[in-house]
Design a protein around this motif. Structure first.
Motif, mmCIF file in Angstrom:
data_model
loop_
_atom_site.group_PDB
_atom_site.id
_atom_site.type_symbol
_atom_site.label_atom_id
_atom_site.label_comp_id
_atom_site.label_asym_id
_atom_site.label_seq_id
_atom_site.Cartn_x
_atom_site.Cartn_y
_atom_site.Cartn_z
ATOM 1 N N ILE A 139 32.855 12.654 -27.708
ATOM 2 C CA ILE A 139 31.988 11.810 -26.875
ATOM 3 C C ILE A 139 30.961 11.026 -27.669
ATOM 4 O O ILE A 139 30.379 10.109 -27.126
ATOM 5 C CB ILE A 139 31.238 12.551 -25.729
ATOM 6 C CG1 ILE A 139 31.107 14.027 -26.017
ATOM 7 C CG2 ILE A 139 31.877 12.288 -24.401
ATOM 8 C CD1 ILE A 139 30.296 14.741 -24.950
ATOM 9 N N SER A 140 30.717 11.401 -28.916
ATOM 10 C CA SER A 140 29.714 10.614 -29.632
ATOM 11 C C SER A 140 30.378 9.398 -30.272
ATOM 12 O O SER A 140 31.471 9.497 -30.815
ATOM 13 C CB SER A 140 29.001 11.455 -30.679
ATOM 14 O OG SER A 140 29.648 12.667 -30.868
ATOM 15 N N THR B 96 31.850 2.360 -13.486
ATOM 16 C CA THR B 96 32.058 3.756 -13.826
ATOM 17 C C THR B 96 32.217 4.623 -12.589
ATOM 18 O O THR B 96 33.120 5.456 -12.520
ATOM 19 C CB THR B 96 30.884 4.277 -14.669
ATOM 20 O OG1 THR B 96 30.589 3.327 -15.674
ATOM 21 C CG2 THR B 96 31.237 5.573 -15.327
ATOM 22 N N PRO B 221 33.322 8.866 -19.470
ATOM 23 C CA PRO B 221 32.884 8.225 -20.728
ATOM 24 C C PRO B 221 33.752 7.027 -21.098
ATOM 25 O O PRO B 221 33.258 6.061 -21.683
ATOM 26 C CB PRO B 221 33.048 9.332 -21.779
ATOM 27 C CG PRO B 221 33.181 10.581 -21.026
ATOM 28 C CD PRO B 221 33.756 10.249 -19.698
ATOM 29 N N TRP B 224 32.367 4.297 -18.972
ATOM 30 C CA TRP B 224 30.968 4.088 -19.353
ATOM 31 C C TRP B 224 30.900 3.282 -20.647
ATOM 32 O O TRP B 224 30.037 2.435 -20.836
ATOM 33 C CB TRP B 224 30.298 5.455 -19.525
ATOM 34 C CG TRP B 224 28.883 5.424 -19.959
ATOM 35 C CD1 TRP B 224 28.421 5.674 -21.212
ATOM 36 C CD2 TRP B 224 27.742 5.124 -19.165
ATOM 37 N NE1 TRP B 224 27.063 5.558 -21.239
ATOM 38 C CE2 TRP B 224 26.614 5.213 -19.997
ATOM 39 C CE3 TRP B 224 27.571 4.786 -17.819
ATOM 40 C CZ2 TRP B 224 25.326 4.979 -19.542
ATOM 41 C CZ3 TRP B 224 26.292 4.554 -17.368
ATOM 42 C CH2 TRP B 224 25.189 4.649 -18.223
ATOM 43 N N GLY B 225 31.821 3.534 -21.563
ATOM 44 C CA GLY B 225 31.834 2.825 -22.829
ATOM 45 C C GLY B 225 32.590 1.510 -22.783
ATOM 46 O O GLY B 225 32.757 0.863 -23.806
ATOM 47 N N HIS B 241 27.273 -1.453 -22.248
ATOM 48 C CA HIS B 241 27.775 -1.214 -23.598
ATOM 49 C C HIS B 241 27.851 -2.526 -24.377
ATOM 50 O O HIS B 241 27.506 -2.589 -25.548
ATOM 51 C CB HIS B 241 29.158 -0.569 -23.509
ATOM 52 C CG HIS B 241 29.620 0.015 -24.795
ATOM 53 N ND1 HIS B 241 29.333 1.297 -25.156
ATOM 54 C CD2 HIS B 241 30.338 -0.506 -25.807
ATOM 55 C CE1 HIS B 241 29.841 1.544 -26.333
ATOM 56 N NE2 HIS B 241 30.458 0.477 -26.757
ATOM 57 N N MET B 266 24.861 7.838 -25.281
ATOM 58 C CA MET B 266 25.490 9.158 -25.228
ATOM 59 C C MET B 266 24.887 10.065 -24.177
ATOM 60 O O MET B 266 25.541 10.985 -23.698
ATOM 61 C CB MET B 266 25.352 9.852 -26.603
ATOM 62 C CG MET B 266 26.389 9.424 -27.604
ATOM 63 S SD MET B 266 25.887 9.866 -29.285
ATOM 64 C CE MET B 266 25.762 11.636 -29.139
ATOM 65 N N PRO B 269 26.849 10.444 -20.449
ATOM 66 C CA PRO B 269 28.056 11.272 -20.422
ATOM 67 C C PRO B 269 27.778 12.743 -20.742
ATOM 68 O O PRO B 269 28.376 13.630 -20.128
ATOM 69 C CB PRO B 269 28.950 10.670 -21.506
ATOM 70 C CG PRO B 269 28.421 9.328 -21.780
ATOM 71 C CD PRO B 269 26.997 9.319 -21.368
#
Lengths: 319, 291
Positions: A139-140, B96, B221, B224-225, B241, B266, B269
């Motif tokens: 996730i990072s 999202t 995620p 989200w990204g 993002h 970060m 998430p």
């Protein structure tokens, strides 16, 4: 001599009736299952539109020459013959990809399960925390940063500094530019990153195991944790194990981002070149989309074959 | 201390591990855990580093003089932006939330019949979904664009949301978990007169809660990204993002702000991850619906 047509006329209505009744029962079955089709329809319509159609289209494109400017020109098997007979770099990519897949696939699959298995027995709060820690690389966002510092080629890189201080080497090693090391470095980083989807699926799977099965197993003479694992835990998790296997195969054969981030694109002497980086080279730089599609189709078949083999092996669990 | 730690290895099982094995396992977990946590620790440390420390050579892992400057700089920068930050945030939130909730809903609705019943086409459809996971997405980008433009969805949020509703991963995951629901449970519900939709919603879904919580932390995620890809080009439709990515594109001078940005991206998430992981455990503690 006249026997034959007679037999035919006798036979055909019968066959017709049979065919008819089969058709009727098929229709009946469709009608009986109408709720199921209705439940599936929203997903399936979107799935076909945005996944199946593009995939079929790309597959067809693998028989064409297409450079995005001219109209696609049909070339038959030419893309495929070029792939195997005329592309030395593809052979390097294939060799590297198989190497990645053979090592990272099984190792990370087993690691995912073992860590999930251990973590699952911790008390709930610690379990949530450990799951987060192990899933953290997935996730990072800026994960490659750390590895670039560790394997930095000057004497300030962590690994070089450590080895020089300890006296193993006298001069810094250009880890990321050396053909002998780069493949292994990418493999290590890939393994580190690989506790992703299947790891989470295993954790969730372990939590859905029926606890009464384990108690029953203890009654039935299961003596140690290993027997419990082999006869109860693994068989009850078979659906998750199959899911994990597919996910591992798709990631192990599709290594590309890590190779590009660590070794560059292209890497020194193609030492970390993979099928997918080769595909990206032709698809997004040279715009030979027909050829890129042929590479994708070959990779697809490779994964499908491996998957068939793996599923056969997984069926033996608990026997 | 050690005894306290080992208590965390309480086994609610009939078979117990010996103490040395527990210690060994703990050491193993701690060792690998430290290794896996590196990026998180690094991201946190970086976000609080003053600019001179970010560029110190040789690079340092931990921060020496923590500062909030990076976050303050980020706020100043965002205050000057042409499209307000809240707009980007709203766009990302829309994509999202609809994308994740919708995907869980549609994928599990489709997974339920495939997991529990045989009907014409069921096996073929499932294999197509699994096979779709194996085709490299790099070559489907162009046909995908053509489908989008044919639908007239270029430069709309639908171009990101709708395809995400039917990613193959979700159906596969949900189907595998639903297979484990005992048939007797579904039959009992049918005898009680429940419709297929009712069974799906009030029996199947609660029983596979760990599965869809897992699906949520996989899908969330990813969306989200999302930076809008090649489908969205109007500034007011872009995602968080993308906006924050542009800040870091400013080069070396923005490195500190960039570190703050990656930490902020970060947080959401990870928070979701922690919430969902703890609720997985709560459900499993209460539901005893198995035969």
């Amino acid at each position: 001599m006249q026997g034959e047509p007679v037999i035919q006329t006798v036979k055909s209505p019968k066959a017709n009736v049979q065919k008819n009744s089969r058709w009727v029962s098929f229709i009946k079955e469709l009608k009986r299952s109408k709720h199921y089709y209705l439940l599936m329809s929203p997903y399936m319509i979107i799935f076909f539109l945005f996944t199946v159609i593009p995939v079929v289209f790309s597959f067809a494109l693998s028989f064409f020459y297409f450079n995005m400017l001219e109209f696609p020109r049909f070339v038959g098997w030419q893309n495929y013959s070029r792939l195997f007979l005329n592309d030395d770099i593809f052979m390097i990519a294939l060799k590297n990809t198989l190497m990645f897949a053979v090592i990272t696939g099984p190792v990370s699959y087993i690691a995912c399960f073992v860590f999930a298995w251990i973590i699952n027995e911790l008390s709930p709060k610690v379990r949530a925390f450990m799951t987060l820690v192990f899933y953290a690389p997935s996730i990072s966002g800026n994960v490659y940063f750390i590895w670039l510092i560790i394997f930095s080629g000057d004497s300030y890189g962590y690994l070089n500094g450590f080895l020089m201080k300890a006296g193993f080497i006298l001069e810094p090693i250009q880890w990321l530019l050396n053909e002998n090391y780069i493949l292994w470095i990418v493999i290590i980083v890939q393994l580190w990153l690989s506790l992703g989807t299947s790891f989470l699926a295993f954790i969730a799977g372990l939590q859905t195991i029926d606890k009464s099965l384990i108690e029953a197993g203890a009654m039935d003479g299961i003596k140690n944790r290993w027997q419990e694992l082999w006869y109860i835990t693994l068989p009850s998790m078979r659906p998750q194990l199959m899911f994990g296997a597919v996910m591992q195969i798709t990631t192990a054969f599709a290594v590309a981002d890590i190779s590009i981030a660590l070794a560059g694109f292209p890497s020194v002497n193609y030492a970390a070149h993979t099928i997918v980086t080769h595909l990206m080279d032709f698809g997004t730089i040279r715009f030979e989309l027909g050829y890129a599609s042929a590479i994708a189709t070959f990779l697809f078949l490779l994964m499908v074959g491996t998957n068939k083999l793996t599923q056969k092996m997984l069926r033996r669990i608990g026997e | 201390m050690a005894a306290k730690m080992i208590r965390y290895f309480r086994l609610p099982r009939t078979l117990n591990r010996s103490l040395p094995v527990s210690i060994l396992l703990f050491a193993l977990l701690a060792l690998f855990g430290a290794f896996m946590a590196l990026p998180l620790i690094y991201a946190v440390n970086n976000a609080f580093k003053p600019l001179d420390e970010l560029f110190i050579f040789p690079p340092r892992f931990f921060v020496n003089n923590p500062t909030m400057d990076n976050f303050l700089d980020l706020m100043v920068l965002m205050g000057n932006s042409w499209v307000p930050l809240s707009r980007y945030f709203a766009n990302t939130l829309l994509i999202t939330i609809i994308g994740t909730a919708g995907h869980i809903l549609l994928a599990s609705a489709a997974a339920y019949p495939l997991a529990k019943y045989r009907f014409p086409g069921s096996r073929a459809l499932f294999s197509i979904v699994v096979l779709a996971l194996m085709f490299s997405p790099h070559v489907t980008a162009i046909p995908n664009y053509m489908v989008m433009s044919w639908l007239g969805w270029i430069n709309t949020h639908a171009s990101i949301i709708v395809p995400s509703l039917a990613f193959p991963l979700g159906l596969f995951l949900m189907k595998q978990f639903m297979e484990q629901i005992p048939d007797a449970l579904l039959e009992a519900a049918k005898i009680d007169g429940a419709s297929e939709y009712r069974i799906y919603w009030s029996i199947v879904m609660p029983n596979v809660k760990p599965a869809w919580l897992t699906l949520m932390i996989l899908q969330f995620p990813a969306l989200w990204g999302s930076d809008g890809g090649s489908f969205i080009y109007s500034e007011h439709l872009k995602t968080l993002h993308f906006a924050l990515g542009q800040i870091t594109e400013g080069g070396i001078a923005r490195a500190g702000v960039g570190a703050a940005v990656s930490l902020l991206l970060m947080i959401v998430p990870i928070t979701l991850f922690i919430i969902s992981q703890s609720s997985v455990m709560q459900t499993m503690a209460t539901s005893g619906m198995k035969d």
